[in-house]
Design a protein around this motif. Structure first.
Motif, mmCIF file in Angstrom:
data_model
loop_
_atom_site.group_PDB
_atom_site.id
_atom_site.type_symbol
_atom_site.label_atom_id
_atom_site.label_comp_id
_atom_site.label_asym_id
_atom_site.label_seq_id
_atom_site.Cartn_x
_atom_site.Cartn_y
_atom_site.Cartn_z
ATOM 1 N N HIS A 259 0.780 -1.210 -0.129
ATOM 2 C CA HIS A 259 0.091 0.061 0.132
ATOM 3 C C HIS A 259 0.904 1.254 -0.081
ATOM 4 N N THR A 260 1.979 1.191 -0.604
ATOM 5 C CA THR A 260 2.947 2.388 -0.783
ATOM 6 C C THR A 260 2.081 3.412 -1.796
ATOM 7 N N VAL A 261 2.237 4.771 -1.760
ATOM 8 C CA VAL A 261 1.477 5.404 -2.524
ATOM 9 C C VAL A 261 2.204 5.672 -3.619
ATOM 10 N N THR A 262 1.394 5.670 -4.972
ATOM 11 C CA THR A 262 2.428 6.022 -6.191
ATOM 12 C C THR A 262 1.739 7.457 -6.763
ATOM 13 N N GLU A 263 0.731 7.184 -7.513
ATOM 14 C CA GLU A 263 0.089 8.661 -8.082
ATOM 15 C C GLU A 263 -1.467 8.544 -8.093
ATOM 16 N N VAL A 264 -1.996 9.509 -8.458
ATOM 17 C CA VAL A 264 -3.533 9.702 -8.512
ATOM 18 C C VAL A 264 -3.728 9.649 -10.093
#
Ligand code: COI
Length: 394
Positions: A259-264
Protein backbone atom coordinates in the motif's frame (compact mmCIF):
# COMPACT_ATOMS: atom_id res chain seq x y z
CA UNK A 1 17.19 -12.23 -13.62
CA UNK A 2 16.56 -10.19 -10.48
CA UNK A 3 13.76 -7.68 -10.26
CA UNK A 4 16.36 -4.90 -10.19
CA UNK A 5 17.86 -6.12 -13.47
CA UNK A 6 14.40 -6.21 -14.96
CA UNK A 7 13.70 -2.64 -13.86
CA UNK A 8 16.99 -1.49 -15.38
CA UNK A 9 16.38 -3.40 -18.60
CA UNK A 10 12.78 -2.40 -19.18
CA UNK A 11 12.47 1.12 -17.90
CA UNK A 12 13.74 4.29 -19.41
CA UNK A 13 13.80 6.91 -16.71
CA UNK A 14 13.17 10.52 -17.51
CA UNK A 15 16.36 12.52 -17.53
CA UNK A 16 18.51 9.61 -18.64
CA UNK A 17 19.67 9.58 -22.21
CA UNK A 18 17.28 7.42 -24.16
CA UNK A 19 18.99 4.97 -26.40
CA UNK A 20 16.32 4.22 -28.92
CA UNK A 21 17.16 1.37 -31.21
CA UNK A 22 14.09 1.91 -33.37
CA UNK A 23 15.17 3.16 -36.81
CA UNK A 24 14.70 6.91 -37.10
CA UNK A 25 15.38 7.73 -40.77
CA UNK A 26 14.87 11.33 -41.92
CA UNK A 27 14.43 13.69 -38.92
CA UNK A 28 11.51 16.09 -38.52
CA UNK A 29 12.19 19.28 -40.48
CA UNK A 30 10.02 22.27 -39.50
CA UNK A 31 11.29 24.20 -42.54
CA UNK A 32 9.38 21.77 -44.79
CA UNK A 33 6.08 22.44 -43.00
CA UNK A 34 2.95 22.96 -45.10
CA UNK A 35 0.19 25.09 -43.63
CA UNK A 36 -3.31 24.77 -45.05
CA UNK A 37 -5.56 27.08 -43.07
CA UNK A 38 -9.17 26.12 -42.60
CA UNK A 39 -11.72 27.82 -44.82
CA UNK A 40 -14.36 27.12 -42.22
CA UNK A 41 -13.30 28.56 -38.82
CA UNK A 42 -15.59 27.53 -35.99
CA UNK A 43 -17.12 29.84 -33.36
CA UNK A 44 -15.24 30.00 -30.05
CA UNK A 45 -16.90 28.75 -26.90
CA UNK A 46 -17.25 31.43 -24.18
CA UNK A 47 -14.42 31.05 -21.67
CA UNK A 48 -16.69 30.41 -18.69
CA UNK A 49 -18.33 27.49 -20.54
CA UNK A 50 -15.09 25.63 -21.28
CA UNK A 51 -15.05 22.06 -20.02
CA UNK A 52 -11.66 20.33 -19.94
CA UNK A 53 -10.86 18.54 -23.20
CA UNK A 54 -14.23 18.92 -24.94
CA UNK A 55 -13.62 21.79 -27.36
CA UNK A 56 -10.90 21.74 -30.01
CA UNK A 57 -9.24 24.55 -31.92
CA UNK A 58 -9.45 25.02 -35.69
CA UNK A 59 -6.15 23.37 -36.66
CA UNK A 60 -4.04 20.32 -35.95
CA UNK A 61 -0.49 19.24 -36.68
CA UNK A 62 0.39 15.93 -38.35
CA UNK A 63 3.77 14.34 -39.03
CA UNK A 64 3.81 10.84 -40.49
CA UNK A 65 6.69 8.42 -40.15
CA UNK A 66 7.45 5.24 -41.97
CA UNK A 67 10.08 2.58 -41.79
CA UNK A 68 12.73 2.58 -44.48
CA UNK A 69 11.36 -0.28 -46.55
CA UNK A 70 7.88 1.27 -46.62
CA UNK A 71 9.24 4.49 -48.14
CA UNK A 72 12.67 4.67 -49.75
CA UNK A 73 14.48 6.74 -47.15
CA UNK A 74 12.17 6.06 -44.26
CA UNK A 75 11.69 8.57 -41.46
CA UNK A 76 9.55 11.60 -40.74
CA UNK A 77 7.54 13.21 -43.54
CA UNK A 78 7.20 17.01 -43.78
CA UNK A 79 4.97 18.41 -41.01
CA UNK A 80 1.47 19.55 -42.02
CA UNK A 81 -0.86 21.94 -40.22
CA UNK A 82 -4.42 21.74 -41.51
CA UNK A 83 -8.01 22.02 -40.34
CA UNK A 84 -8.90 19.84 -37.33
CA UNK A 85 -10.29 16.70 -38.92
CA UNK A 86 -11.12 13.04 -38.25
CA UNK A 87 -8.35 10.54 -38.96
CA UNK A 88 -8.77 7.79 -41.48
CA UNK A 89 -7.21 4.51 -40.28
CA UNK A 90 -7.08 0.92 -41.41
CA UNK A 91 -9.16 -1.20 -39.01
CA UNK A 92 -6.01 -3.34 -38.79
CA UNK A 93 -3.88 -0.41 -37.53
CA UNK A 94 -1.94 -1.79 -34.59
CA UNK A 95 -2.88 1.14 -32.35
CA UNK A 96 -6.41 -0.27 -32.36
CA UNK A 97 -5.36 -3.77 -31.34
CA UNK A 98 -2.23 -3.55 -29.26
CA UNK A 99 -2.41 0.03 -27.95
CA UNK A 100 0.75 1.11 -29.75
CA UNK A 101 0.20 4.68 -28.66
CA UNK A 102 1.70 7.33 -26.41
CA UNK A 103 0.92 10.96 -25.73
CA UNK A 104 1.92 14.11 -23.89
CA UNK A 105 0.06 16.80 -22.00
CA UNK A 106 1.33 20.37 -22.37
CA UNK A 107 -0.20 23.83 -22.21
CA UNK A 108 0.28 27.15 -23.98
CA UNK A 109 -0.49 30.26 -21.95
CA UNK A 110 -1.33 33.85 -22.88
CA UNK A 111 0.66 36.14 -20.60
CA UNK A 112 -0.33 39.54 -19.22
CA UNK A 113 1.06 41.22 -22.35
CA UNK A 114 -0.84 38.86 -24.69
CA UNK A 115 2.30 36.88 -25.60
CA UNK A 116 2.13 33.11 -25.95
CA UNK A 117 4.26 30.86 -23.78
CA UNK A 118 5.03 27.19 -23.20
CA UNK A 119 6.17 25.70 -19.90
CA UNK A 120 9.35 23.55 -19.95
CA UNK A 121 8.45 21.93 -23.31
CA UNK A 122 11.84 20.18 -23.46
CA UNK A 123 10.77 18.00 -20.53
CA UNK A 124 7.67 16.88 -22.43
CA UNK A 125 9.89 16.01 -25.38
CA UNK A 126 12.19 14.02 -23.13
CA UNK A 127 9.25 12.06 -21.73
CA UNK A 128 7.70 11.62 -25.18
CA UNK A 129 10.96 10.10 -26.37
CA UNK A 130 11.07 7.71 -23.43
CA UNK A 131 7.46 6.63 -24.14
CA UNK A 132 8.25 6.21 -27.86
CA UNK A 133 11.35 4.19 -27.03
CA UNK A 134 9.33 1.88 -24.76
CA UNK A 135 7.03 1.15 -27.74
CA UNK A 136 10.00 0.65 -30.06
CA UNK A 137 9.00 3.76 -31.99
CA UNK A 138 11.50 6.27 -33.38
CA UNK A 139 12.38 9.33 -31.34
CA UNK A 140 11.64 12.93 -32.28
CA UNK A 141 14.17 15.75 -32.40
CA UNK A 142 12.95 17.81 -29.41
CA UNK A 143 13.79 21.23 -30.89
CA UNK A 144 12.24 20.41 -34.26
CA UNK A 145 9.02 19.08 -32.75
CA UNK A 146 8.76 22.05 -30.34
CA UNK A 147 9.16 24.36 -33.36
CA UNK A 148 6.23 22.62 -35.09
CA UNK A 149 4.09 22.84 -31.95
CA UNK A 150 4.89 26.54 -31.58
CA UNK A 151 3.69 27.12 -35.15
CA UNK A 152 0.44 25.30 -34.41
CA UNK A 153 -0.14 27.53 -31.37
CA UNK A 154 0.61 30.63 -33.48
CA UNK A 155 -1.91 29.52 -36.10
CA UNK A 156 -4.64 29.20 -33.45
CA UNK A 157 -3.52 32.03 -31.18
CA UNK A 158 -7.09 33.40 -31.07
CA UNK A 159 -8.13 30.13 -29.46
CA UNK A 160 -5.83 30.60 -26.46
CA UNK A 161 -8.01 31.89 -23.60
CA UNK A 162 -6.78 34.72 -21.39
CA UNK A 163 -6.50 34.84 -17.62
CA UNK A 164 -4.89 32.84 -14.83
CA UNK A 165 -6.27 29.31 -14.80
CA UNK A 166 -7.03 29.42 -18.54
CA UNK A 167 -4.80 28.08 -21.28
CA UNK A 168 -4.83 25.88 -24.36
CA UNK A 169 -4.09 22.24 -23.59
CA UNK A 170 -1.88 20.55 -26.18
CA UNK A 171 -2.10 16.85 -26.80
CA UNK A 172 0.86 15.57 -28.87
CA UNK A 173 0.12 11.93 -29.64
CA UNK A 174 1.86 9.15 -31.57
CA UNK A 175 -0.15 6.21 -32.92
CA UNK A 176 0.86 3.21 -34.96
CA UNK A 177 -1.13 3.32 -38.20
CA UNK A 178 0.60 0.18 -39.45
CA UNK A 179 -2.04 -2.35 -40.64
CA UNK A 180 -0.71 -5.55 -39.09
CA UNK A 181 -2.29 -8.05 -36.73
CA UNK A 182 1.01 -9.63 -35.73
CA UNK A 183 2.38 -8.38 -32.43
CA UNK A 184 5.47 -6.63 -33.71
CA UNK A 185 7.27 -3.36 -34.27
CA UNK A 186 5.35 -0.70 -36.13
CA UNK A 187 6.41 0.50 -39.56
CA UNK A 188 4.01 3.42 -39.90
CA UNK A 189 3.26 6.11 -37.34
CA UNK A 190 1.18 9.24 -37.21
CA UNK A 191 2.40 11.88 -34.78
CA UNK A 192 -0.19 14.58 -34.31
CA UNK A 193 -1.06 17.41 -31.99
CA UNK A 194 -4.52 18.75 -31.26
CA UNK A 195 -5.36 21.63 -28.95
CA UNK A 196 -8.19 22.26 -26.54
CA UNK A 197 -8.88 25.62 -24.86
CA UNK A 198 -9.33 24.89 -21.15
CA UNK A 199 -10.15 26.36 -17.78
CA UNK A 200 -9.79 24.46 -14.52
CA UNK A 201 -9.62 20.64 -14.87
CA UNK A 202 -12.34 20.23 -12.26
CA UNK A 203 -15.49 22.30 -12.68
CA UNK A 204 -15.17 23.19 -8.95
CA UNK A 205 -11.89 25.01 -9.74
CA UNK A 206 -9.21 25.18 -7.02
CA UNK A 207 -11.38 23.27 -4.57
CA UNK A 208 -10.13 20.33 -2.51
CA UNK A 209 -11.03 16.89 -3.80
CA UNK A 210 -11.44 13.52 -2.11
CA UNK A 211 -9.45 10.49 -3.29
CA UNK A 212 -10.24 6.80 -3.16
CA UNK A 213 -7.16 4.74 -2.23
CA UNK A 214 -7.79 1.60 -4.29
CA UNK A 215 -6.53 -1.51 -2.48
CA UNK A 216 -7.76 -3.92 -5.16
CA UNK A 217 -6.58 -2.68 -8.55
CA UNK A 218 -2.99 -1.74 -9.41
CA UNK A 219 -2.05 0.86 -12.03
CA UNK A 220 1.66 0.12 -12.43
CA UNK A 221 4.44 -2.03 -11.05
CA UNK A 222 8.25 -2.18 -11.13
CA UNK A 223 9.32 -3.26 -14.58
CA UNK A 224 6.02 -2.12 -16.10
CA UNK A 225 5.27 1.02 -18.08
CA UNK A 226 3.89 3.26 -15.33
CA UNK A 227 6.74 5.71 -15.89
CA UNK A 228 5.80 6.29 -19.54
CA UNK A 229 2.77 8.07 -20.94
CA UNK A 230 1.35 5.22 -22.97
CA UNK A 231 -2.40 5.17 -23.55
CA UNK A 232 -2.57 1.61 -22.18
CA UNK A 233 -1.88 3.02 -18.69
CA UNK A 234 -5.16 4.91 -18.73
CA UNK A 235 -7.89 2.71 -20.31
CA UNK A 236 -7.90 0.13 -17.49
CA UNK A 237 -8.25 2.88 -14.87
CA UNK A 238 -11.75 3.83 -15.99
CA UNK A 239 -13.60 1.08 -14.15
CA UNK A 240 -11.84 1.74 -10.81
CA UNK A 241 -12.45 5.45 -11.44
CA UNK A 242 -16.19 4.73 -11.75
CA UNK A 243 -16.03 2.92 -8.40
CA UNK A 244 -14.29 5.97 -6.91
CA UNK A 245 -17.07 8.19 -8.27
CA UNK A 246 -19.70 5.87 -6.79
CA UNK A 247 -18.00 6.29 -3.41
CA UNK A 248 -18.08 10.09 -3.71
CA UNK A 249 -14.42 10.50 -4.65
CA UNK A 250 -13.00 12.52 -7.55
CA UNK A 251 -10.04 10.27 -8.41
CA UNK A 252 -8.30 7.04 -7.56
CA UNK A 253 -5.13 7.10 -5.47
CA UNK A 254 -3.07 4.23 -6.87
CA UNK A 255 -1.13 2.12 -4.42
CA UNK A 256 1.83 -0.18 -4.96
CA UNK A 257 3.27 -3.02 -2.92
CA UNK A 258 2.45 -2.78 0.83
CA UNK A 259 0.00 0.00 0.00
CA UNK A 260 2.74 2.47 -0.85
CA UNK A 261 1.40 5.60 -2.51
CA UNK A 262 2.27 5.90 -6.21
CA UNK A 263 0.13 8.52 -7.96
CA UNK A 264 -3.41 9.70 -8.62
CA UNK A 265 -5.43 9.12 -11.83
CA UNK A 266 -4.34 12.27 -13.66
CA UNK A 267 -1.56 13.62 -11.44
CA UNK A 268 1.34 12.96 -9.08
CA UNK A 269 0.72 13.28 -5.36
CA UNK A 270 2.54 15.13 -2.54
CA UNK A 271 2.20 15.09 1.24
CA UNK A 272 3.41 17.90 3.48
CA UNK A 273 3.86 16.72 7.05
CA UNK A 274 5.96 16.81 10.15
CA UNK A 275 7.93 13.59 9.89
CA UNK A 276 8.71 11.19 12.75
CA UNK A 277 11.91 13.13 13.44
CA UNK A 278 9.91 16.33 13.95
CA UNK A 279 11.00 17.97 10.67
CA UNK A 280 8.66 19.60 8.18
CA UNK A 281 8.88 17.59 4.98
CA UNK A 282 7.38 17.65 1.49
CA UNK A 283 7.32 14.11 0.21
CA UNK A 284 6.37 12.35 -3.00
CA UNK A 285 6.82 8.86 -4.46
CA UNK A 286 10.20 8.22 -6.11
CA UNK A 287 10.70 7.52 -9.82
CA UNK A 288 13.27 4.76 -9.28
CA UNK A 289 10.73 1.90 -9.10
CA UNK A 290 9.33 2.84 -12.49
CA UNK A 291 5.70 2.87 -11.32
CA UNK A 292 5.26 6.65 -11.22
CA UNK A 293 4.95 9.07 -14.11
CA UNK A 294 7.79 11.63 -14.21
CA UNK A 295 5.48 14.65 -14.21
CA UNK A 296 6.78 18.03 -15.37
CA UNK A 297 4.77 19.75 -12.61
CA UNK A 298 6.04 17.17 -10.09
CA UNK A 299 9.63 17.97 -11.01
CA UNK A 300 9.02 21.73 -10.97
CA UNK A 301 7.51 21.53 -7.46
CA UNK A 302 10.47 19.52 -6.18
CA UNK A 303 12.88 22.02 -7.71
CA UNK A 304 11.02 25.10 -6.40
CA UNK A 305 10.67 23.66 -2.89
CA UNK A 306 14.33 22.60 -2.95
CA UNK A 307 15.36 26.18 -3.77
CA UNK A 308 13.20 27.65 -1.00
CA UNK A 309 15.19 25.61 1.58
CA UNK A 310 12.45 26.04 4.16
CA UNK A 311 11.67 22.38 4.76
CA UNK A 312 12.93 18.97 3.81
CA UNK A 313 12.07 17.77 0.28
CA UNK A 314 12.09 14.01 -0.20
CA UNK A 315 11.35 11.46 -2.89
CA UNK A 316 10.69 8.14 -1.21
CA UNK A 317 8.06 5.43 -0.95
CA UNK A 318 5.40 6.36 1.60
CA UNK A 319 2.93 3.73 2.81
CA UNK A 320 -0.70 4.57 3.47
CA UNK A 321 -0.14 3.28 7.04
CA UNK A 322 2.43 6.10 7.53
CA UNK A 323 -0.05 8.65 6.17
CA UNK A 324 -2.76 7.42 8.55
CA UNK A 325 -0.30 7.47 11.47
CA UNK A 326 0.77 11.03 10.63
CA UNK A 327 -2.86 12.04 10.47
CA UNK A 328 -3.70 10.40 13.81
CA UNK A 329 -0.72 12.07 15.46
CA UNK A 330 -1.68 15.50 14.05
CA UNK A 331 1.41 15.64 11.80
CA UNK A 332 -0.28 15.57 8.38
CA UNK A 333 -0.37 19.22 7.31
CA UNK A 334 -1.37 19.20 3.62
CA UNK A 335 -1.75 16.92 0.61
CA UNK A 336 -2.05 17.90 -3.02
CA UNK A 337 -1.93 16.50 -6.52
CA UNK A 338 0.18 18.00 -9.31
CA UNK A 339 -0.01 17.69 -13.07
CA UNK A 340 -0.17 19.70 -16.28
CA UNK A 341 -3.94 19.48 -16.52
CA UNK A 342 -4.69 20.25 -12.85
CA UNK A 343 -1.57 22.33 -12.01
CA UNK A 344 -1.92 21.89 -8.23
CA UNK A 345 -5.02 20.27 -6.78
CA UNK A 346 -5.67 20.34 -3.01
CA UNK A 347 -6.70 17.04 -1.40
CA UNK A 348 -9.44 17.18 1.21
CA UNK A 349 -9.53 13.54 2.29
CA UNK A 350 -8.52 10.01 1.28
CA UNK A 351 -10.92 7.12 1.62
CA UNK A 352 -8.68 4.22 2.68
CA UNK A 353 -9.89 0.86 3.95
CA UNK A 354 -13.36 2.29 4.52
CA UNK A 355 -12.12 5.15 6.72
CA UNK A 356 -11.72 8.79 5.72
CA UNK A 357 -8.24 10.21 6.27
CA UNK A 358 -9.25 13.85 6.52
CA UNK A 359 -6.61 16.37 5.46
CA UNK A 360 -8.73 19.54 5.31
CA UNK A 361 -11.62 19.71 7.77
CA UNK A 362 -15.04 20.92 6.57
CA UNK A 363 -14.98 24.72 6.40
CA UNK A 364 -11.17 24.98 6.64
CA UNK A 365 -9.08 26.67 3.95
CA UNK A 366 -6.69 25.08 1.47
CA UNK A 367 -3.25 24.75 3.11
CA UNK A 368 -0.75 27.62 2.63
CA UNK A 369 1.89 25.48 0.88
CA UNK A 370 -0.63 24.16 -1.67
CA UNK A 371 -1.74 27.71 -2.43
CA UNK A 372 1.83 29.01 -2.56
CA UNK A 373 2.84 26.26 -4.99
CA UNK A 374 -0.09 27.07 -7.27
CA UNK A 375 0.87 30.76 -7.23
CA UNK A 376 4.57 30.08 -7.79
CA UNK A 377 3.88 27.85 -10.79
CA UNK A 378 1.23 30.02 -12.39
CA UNK A 379 3.37 33.16 -11.93
CA UNK A 380 6.02 31.47 -14.07
CA UNK A 381 3.60 29.89 -16.55
CA UNK A 382 1.80 33.20 -17.18
CA UNK A 383 5.09 35.11 -17.47
CA UNK A 384 4.64 37.45 -14.49
CA UNK A 385 8.45 37.69 -14.58
CA UNK A 386 11.14 36.23 -16.82
CA UNK A 387 12.00 32.69 -15.92
CA UNK A 388 13.97 30.05 -17.85
CA UNK A 389 11.08 27.57 -17.53
CA UNK A 390 8.71 29.81 -19.47
CA UNK A 391 9.43 29.69 -23.19
CA UNK A 392 8.10 32.48 -25.41
CA UNK A 393 6.42 31.34 -28.61
CA UNK A 394 6.56 34.59 -30.53
C1 COI B 1 -1.90 15.89 -17.95
O1 COI B 1 -1.93 16.43 -16.85
O2 COI B 1 -1.45 16.47 -18.93
C2 COI B 1 -2.42 14.56 -18.17
O3 COI B 1 -1.98 13.92 -19.08
C3 COI B 1 -3.50 14.07 -17.35
C4 COI B 1 -4.58 13.62 -18.25
C5 COI B 1 -4.64 12.16 -18.33
C6 COI B 1 -5.80 14.40 -18.19
Amino acid sequence: MSLDDLVVRCNIKMGESVHNEAPDGTPIDPKLMRIQRTTNPRPKVPQKELVFGKVFSDHMLEIDWDYKNVRKEGGWHPPVISAYHPLSLSPAASVLHYALECFEGMKAYKDVCGRLRLFRPELNMQRLNSSLARLYMPSVDPDAFIECIKELVRQDRDWVPEGIGYSIYLRPTAISTYPFLGVGATKEIKLFCIMSPVGPYYPEGFNPIKLYADTLNVRAWPGGVGNTKVGGNYGPTIRPQMEATRLGCAQVLWLGEDHTVTEVGAMNVFFFWVNEQGEKELITAPLCRGDVLPGVTRRSILELAGKWREFKVTERAVGMKEVVKAKNEGRLLEAFGAGTAVVVCPIRAILYEEEDVVVIKEGDDVGPLTKRMWDALTDIQYGKFDHPWSVLID
